[in-house]
Write an enzyme that holds these catalytic residues in place. Structure first.
Site, PDB file in Angstrom:
ATOM      1  N   SER A   9      -6.965  37.690  29.791  1.00  0.00           N
ATOM      2  CA  SER A   9      -8.051  37.879  28.834  1.00  0.00           C
ATOM      3  C   SER A   9      -7.654  38.949  27.829  1.00  0.00           C
ATOM      4  O   SER A   9      -7.401  40.106  28.193  1.00  0.00           O
ATOM      5  CB  SER A   9      -9.326  38.312  29.556  1.00  0.00           C
ATOM      6  OG  SER A   9     -10.263  38.765  28.608  1.00  0.00           O
ATOM      7  N   HIS A  50      -7.342  33.707  27.322  1.00  0.00           N
ATOM      8  CA  HIS A  50      -8.804  33.741  27.292  1.00  0.00           C
ATOM      9  C   HIS A  50      -9.260  34.712  26.200  1.00  0.00           C
ATOM     10  O   HIS A  50      -8.849  35.862  26.174  1.00  0.00           O
ATOM     11  CB  HIS A  50      -9.292  34.187  28.671  1.00  0.00           C
ATOM     12  CG  HIS A  50     -10.771  34.161  28.863  1.00  0.00           C
ATOM     13  ND1 HIS A  50     -11.448  33.007  29.198  1.00  0.00           N
ATOM     14  CD2 HIS A  50     -11.706  35.129  28.793  1.00  0.00           C
ATOM     15  CE1 HIS A  50     -12.746  33.280  29.328  1.00  0.00           C
ATOM     16  NE2 HIS A  50     -12.928  34.571  29.083  1.00  0.00           N
ATOM     17  N   ASP A 102     -12.603  36.444  24.437  1.00  0.00           N
ATOM     18  CA  ASP A 102     -14.027  36.715  24.658  1.00  0.00           C
ATOM     19  C   ASP A 102     -14.736  37.037  23.354  1.00  0.00           C
ATOM     20  O   ASP A 102     -14.425  38.024  22.693  1.00  0.00           O
ATOM     21  CB  ASP A 102     -14.167  37.902  25.609  1.00  0.00           C
ATOM     22  CG  ASP A 102     -13.780  37.539  27.024  1.00  0.00           C
ATOM     23  OD1 ASP A 102     -14.386  36.610  27.574  1.00  0.00           O
ATOM     24  OD2 ASP A 102     -12.855  38.171  27.569  1.00  0.00           O
ATOM     25  N   MET A 134     -18.220  38.164  21.759  1.00  0.00           N
ATOM     26  CA  MET A 134     -19.511  38.785  22.102  1.00  0.00           C
ATOM     27  C   MET A 134     -20.229  39.194  20.824  1.00  0.00           C
ATOM     28  O   MET A 134     -19.591  39.686  19.890  1.00  0.00           O
ATOM     29  CB  MET A 134     -19.281  40.023  22.970  1.00  0.00           C
ATOM     30  CG  MET A 134     -18.453  39.764  24.214  1.00  0.00           C
ATOM     31  SD  MET A 134     -18.391  41.225  25.252  1.00  0.00           S
ATOM     32  CE  MET A 134     -17.183  40.715  26.482  1.00  0.00           C
ATOM     33  N   HIS A 176     -14.391  31.957  25.023  1.00  0.00           N
ATOM     34  CA  HIS A 176     -15.611  32.128  25.828  1.00  0.00           C
ATOM     35  C   HIS A 176     -16.678  32.749  24.938  1.00  0.00           C
ATOM     36  O   HIS A 176     -16.574  33.921  24.581  1.00  0.00           O
ATOM     37  CB  HIS A 176     -15.238  33.028  27.029  1.00  0.00           C
ATOM     38  CG  HIS A 176     -16.386  33.447  27.881  1.00  0.00           C
ATOM     39  ND1 HIS A 176     -16.278  34.458  28.813  1.00  0.00           N
ATOM     40  CD2 HIS A 176     -17.661  33.006  27.967  1.00  0.00           C
ATOM     41  CE1 HIS A 176     -17.436  34.621  29.424  1.00  0.00           C
ATOM     42  NE2 HIS A 176     -18.299  33.751  28.922  1.00  0.00           N
ATOM     43  N   MET A 180     -19.985  34.405  24.269  1.00  0.00           N
ATOM     44  CA  MET A 180     -21.110  35.150  24.840  1.00  0.00           C
ATOM     45  C   MET A 180     -21.998  35.547  23.678  1.00  0.00           C
ATOM     46  O   MET A 180     -22.046  36.716  23.265  1.00  0.00           O
ATOM     47  CB  MET A 180     -20.590  36.373  25.614  1.00  0.00           C
ATOM     48  CG  MET A 180     -19.970  35.996  26.948  1.00  0.00           C
ATOM     49  SD  MET A 180     -18.871  37.279  27.581  1.00  0.00           S
ATOM     50  CE  MET A 180     -17.378  36.856  26.693  1.00  0.00           C
ATOM     51  N   MET A 188     -19.055  32.956  36.106  1.00  0.00           N
ATOM     52  CA  MET A 188     -18.900  34.394  35.863  1.00  0.00           C
ATOM     53  C   MET A 188     -18.974  35.126  37.202  1.00  0.00           C
ATOM     54  O   MET A 188     -19.949  34.996  37.936  1.00  0.00           O
ATOM     55  CB  MET A 188     -20.012  34.929  34.951  1.00  0.00           C
ATOM     56  CG  MET A 188     -19.897  34.530  33.488  1.00  0.00           C
ATOM     57  SD  MET A 188     -18.308  34.879  32.702  1.00  0.00           S
ATOM     58  CE  MET A 188     -18.160  36.665  32.870  1.00  0.00           C
ATOM     59  N   ASP A 223     -14.165  34.117  35.998  1.00  0.00           N
ATOM     60  CA  ASP A 223     -13.953  35.181  35.012  1.00  0.00           C
ATOM     61  C   ASP A 223     -14.666  36.451  35.453  1.00  0.00           C
ATOM     62  O   ASP A 223     -15.888  36.474  35.569  1.00  0.00           O
ATOM     63  CB  ASP A 223     -14.498  34.676  33.665  1.00  0.00           C
ATOM     64  CG  ASP A 223     -14.283  35.659  32.519  1.00  0.00           C
ATOM     65  OD1 ASP A 223     -13.551  36.646  32.701  1.00  0.00           O
ATOM     66  OD2 ASP A 223     -14.842  35.392  31.439  1.00  0.00           O
TER      67      ASP A 223
HETATM   68  C1  DX5 Z   1     -16.398  39.790  30.606  1.00  0.00           C
HETATM   69  C2  DX5 Z   1     -15.420  38.831  29.985  1.00  0.00           C
HETATM   70  C3  DX5 Z   1     -14.144  38.727  30.728  1.00  0.00           C
HETATM   71  C4  DX5 Z   1     -13.349  40.000  30.814  1.00  0.00           C
HETATM   72  C5  DX5 Z   1     -12.799  40.045  32.200  1.00  0.00           C
HETATM   73  O1  DX5 Z   1     -17.651  39.592  30.080  1.00  0.00           O
HETATM   74  O2  DX5 Z   1     -15.974  37.526  29.895  1.00  0.00           O
HETATM   75  O3  DX5 Z   1     -13.331  37.667  30.229  1.00  0.00           O
HETATM   76  O4  DX5 Z   1     -12.292  40.082  29.898  1.00  0.00           O
HETATM   77  O5  DX5 Z   1     -12.195  41.263  32.379  1.00  0.00           O
HETATM   78  P1  DX5 Z   1     -11.703  41.766  33.816  1.00  0.00           P
HETATM   79  O6  DX5 Z   1     -10.640  40.801  34.263  1.00  0.00           O
HETATM   80  O7  DX5 Z   1     -11.189  43.121  33.525  1.00  0.00           O
HETATM   81  O8  DX5 Z   1     -12.899  41.752  34.725  1.00  0.00           O
HETATM   82 ZN    ZN Z   2     -14.568  35.852  29.420  1.00  0.00          ZN
END
Ligand code: DX5
Ligand code: ZN
Length: 224
Positions: free
Chosen positions: A7, A32, A34, A36, A65, A67, A136, A174
């Site tokens: 990620s 991956h 993210d 947000m 992903h 969010m 998740m 994840d």
């Molecule tokens: C959290 C993200 C993850 C995050 C995971 O909301 O969706 O993808 O990067 O990070 P680790 O592996 O550090 O938990």
């Molecule tokens: Zn994620």
């Protein structure tokens, strides 16, 4: 086959191309990303311009992903920016079936994401549409959180539904994934394991990917 997907959230954003090259030298082919929005989750990260820029420095598969509160409106934008896969939260999508089809029609794989408190059964009527389900294993918003063990039960449930109904969706996890739980996650039936801090906060990210991938490969052999 189970894949470790680094990620980028935990990578150094000022040196993304180098960070990507490091994990790819450890064998990563699935990255991956993210997204947000500060509304659906209490954090802000990247948008389409960043996805578009990093798209130019790698051929790896981009697993985006979302969010965000309105994934229905933005999913296609991320496919156009270079995502090969786009996942939307069950809790955020108002027209989940339509959005999954929209992502697929735009040319990407479509995934649906479940927060830790959302049960697997709510997906009963989209499991034949979704290309993958992302479980998740932390509450979304931040990297570096602790793995929620009940996520393994959700993976097992999804895997057994997949067998019973003869469906082809992949299962992804994840949050809080590291060397200590890769084996159990793969044994539960997971296909793609997102790992942020356990990869990028380690002294040697390439080696971190390589060694977790080896653990995953052995667990797949033991599972078969
Ligand atoms: C959290 C993200 C993850 C995050 C995971 O909301 O969706 O993808 O990067 O990070 P680790 O592996 O550090 O938990
Ligand atoms: Zn994620």
């Amino acid at each position: 086959m189970a894949l470790i997907a680094p990620s980028l959230l935990a990578a150094d954003f000022a040196r993304l191309a180098d960070e990507i090259a490091k994990v790819e030298s450890g064998g990563a082919t699935l990255l991956h990303l993210d997204v947000m929005d500060g509304h659906f989750v209490p954090n802000l990260t990247m948008g389409p311009p960043l996805v578009k820029s990093v798209r130019k420095v790698t051929k790896s598969i981009f697993d985006v992903h979302l969010m965000i509160t309105d994934p229905d409106a933005y999913a296609a934008v991320f496919v156009d920016a270079g995502a090969d896969m786009v996942s939307v939260h069950y809790e955020a999508a108002r027209h989940l079936d339509r959005t999954l089809h929209l992502i697929q029609d735009r040319g990407a794989k479509a995934g649906v994401v479940l927060n830790p408190a959302t049960p697997v059964w709510v997906l009963e009527d989209v499991l034949d549409v979704a290309d993958y389900v992302l479980v998740m294993s932390v509450n979304p918003g931040f990297g570096g959180q602790k793995f929620i063990p009940n996520s393994l039960n959700k993976i097992r449930r999804l895997d057994s539904i997949r067998r019973e109904r003869g469906l082809g969706f992949a299962i992804e996890i994840d949050g809080g994934v590291g060397p200590e739980n890769v084996e159990a996650i793969v044994q539960a039936g997971c296909d793609w394991l997102v790992a942020g801090s356990s990869v990028f906060n380690s002294a040697d990210p390439a080696q971190a990917v390589r060694s977790m991938q080896q653990t995953a490969d052995s667990a797949v052999l033991a599972r078969a």
